[in-house]
Design a protein around this motif. Structure first.
Motif, PDB file in Angstrom:
ATOM      1  N   GLY A   1      -1.045   7.886  -2.453  1.00 56.93           N
ATOM      2  CA  GLY A   1      -0.932   8.241  -1.059  1.00 56.93           C
ATOM      3  C   GLY A   1      -1.190   9.715  -0.829  1.00 56.93           C
TER       4      GLY A   1
ATOM      5  N   ARG B   1       0.857  -1.190   0.000  1.00 58.06           N
ATOM      6  CA  ARG B   1       0.000   0.000   0.000  1.00 58.06           C
ATOM      7  C   ARG B   1       0.890   1.236   0.000  1.00 58.06           C
ATOM      8  N   PRO B   2       0.496   2.273  -0.717  1.00 61.25           N
ATOM      9  CA  PRO B   2       1.328   3.487  -0.766  1.00 61.25           C
ATOM     10  C   PRO B   2       1.209   4.324   0.489  1.00 61.25           C
ATOM     11  N   GLY B   3       2.327   4.935   0.882  1.00 62.69           N
ATOM     12  CA  GLY B   3       2.336   5.891   1.970  1.00 62.69           C
ATOM     13  C   GLY B   3       2.296   7.312   1.429  1.00 62.69           C
ATOM     14  N   PRO B   4       2.518   8.313   2.257  1.00 58.11           N
ATOM     15  CA  PRO B   4       2.535   9.703   1.796  1.00 58.11           C
ATOM     16  C   PRO B   4       3.564   9.919   0.688  1.00 58.11           C
TER      17      PRO B   4
ATOM     18  N   GLU C   1       3.597   8.587  -2.179  1.00 57.69           N
ATOM     19  CA  GLU C   1       3.817   7.383  -2.966  1.00 57.69           C
ATOM     20  C   GLU C   1       2.586   6.998  -3.769  1.00 57.69           C
TER      21      GLU C   1
END
Length: 335
Positions: A72, A23-26, A28
């Protein structure tokens, strides 16, 4: 998700795995891959010929394409649905790489694209030309950008110039297609008359069978009149002498490959006499990639794809790449 890991050197060490979807973070984005293309470097990494310094398990292959499926917080460069490719050098955005921008590359220091999904910082991706399929877009991050950097960024090729191109692999045919759209004349060399016929059908202006004409450098010089403006140098040791004989005064030799040896094997005199420009080409940065993609979109360029492989057959594709005989790119379909 499905992913292929390299667990040790050798094609028999490519292992299909199931891993959790990331899962993408900030900052991303999550990319769902649809295709990957194969480069000689990929095969060399897998077989241990490129470097002994590999952290296993490794997700191999540098070049892939797909679509953004999740973003993200704070992402501004992309939205869900954008067609994208990861950069070969994810940290090299612009200018000369003087601060370690080339220290990290896809499919070696960081995971490659032989997987269904991948999370990337938004700065490490670029949009694909809208007319390209995923398989076509996957052919550009290494081979396409290498040809573009050599022709445009380093050699300044344009209308009326002449370029000598060695071979009919991915970089060579990308260079031929760029020459066609730049208005430059092209000379292709190969040992295969059948491949030379296909190159002429693709737009090559002149062809030379180097098995029949061993002294092809002066021949290319004569074809161009004053010598060629640039060479796409794939061979290395075995071809550099002829390349220097082919160029005009002040011409450019763009050293990309070493299919015929890694040693330079020349004296300095041809360099001085020709006032030659030698460029070592290692793909390029994001700014040039985006300029190339704009050019590809403007001219409707589609790469030449020789063969497609199923995801599970990526190892066979790498074996076929090493065996040669292909015309253009080999592509793995990811589903």
């Amino acid at each position: 998700m499905k992913v292929i890991h390299l667990t040790g050197f050798g094609l028999d060490r490519l292992e299909l795995k199931e891993t959790p979807q990331p899962r993408p973070g900030p900052g991303e984005v999550l990319v769902q891959f649809a295709a990957a293309s194969l480069n000689p470097r990929d095969q060399q990494i897998v077989t241990g010929q490129f470097t002994p310094h590999v952290e296993f398990p490794l997700v191999p292959l540098s070049d892939g394409a797909g679509a953004v499926v999740e973003v993200g917080a704070g992402v501004q460069r992309f939205t869900v649905g954008d067609s994208v490719t990861p950069l070969f050098f994810p940290r090299w955005i612009s200018g000369e790489a003087t601060s370690g921008e080339r220290s990290v590359s896809s499919g070696l220091e960081v995971p490659g694209v032989l997987r269904q999904f991948g999370v990337y910082n938004e700065q490490a991706l670029a949009k694909s030309a809208p007319h390209l399929t995923a398989a076509e877009a996957a052919c550009f991050p290494c081979a396409g950008l290498t040809a573009w950097t050599a022709l445009v960024a380093k050699s300044g090729i344009g209308e009326g110039d002449t370029v000598l191109i060695q071979g009919t692999g991915g970089v060579a045919l990308a260079a031929l297609q760029f020459c066609n759209s730049l208005g430059a004349q092209s000379i292709i060399i190969s040992s295969s008359d059948e491949k030379l016929d296909r190159a002429r059908a693709l737009g090559a202006d002149h062809t030379i069978n180097y098995k029949q004409t061993g002294n092809w450098g002066p021949v290319a010089h004569e074809i161009a009149g004053h010598g060629v403006d640039a060479v796409i140098e794939i061979g290395g040791t075995g071809t550099l002498e002829n390349s220097l004989a082919a160029i005009r005064h002040g011409g450019h030799v763009n050293i990309i490959g070493y299919m015929a040896g890694v040693e330079m094997g020349i004296t300095v005199f041809p360099l001085i006499i020709n006032n030659a420009n030698l460029h070592g080409i290692g793909t390029g940065h994001r700014d040039d990639y985006e300029a190339m993609m704009a050019f590809v979109a403007m001219h409707g360029i589609r790469p030449v794809i020789d063969r497609h492989y199923n995801f599970e057959d990526a190892g066979q594709g790498l074996a076929d790449l090493a065996a040669g005989g292909h015309f253009g790119k080999l592509v793995v379909d990811i589903n």
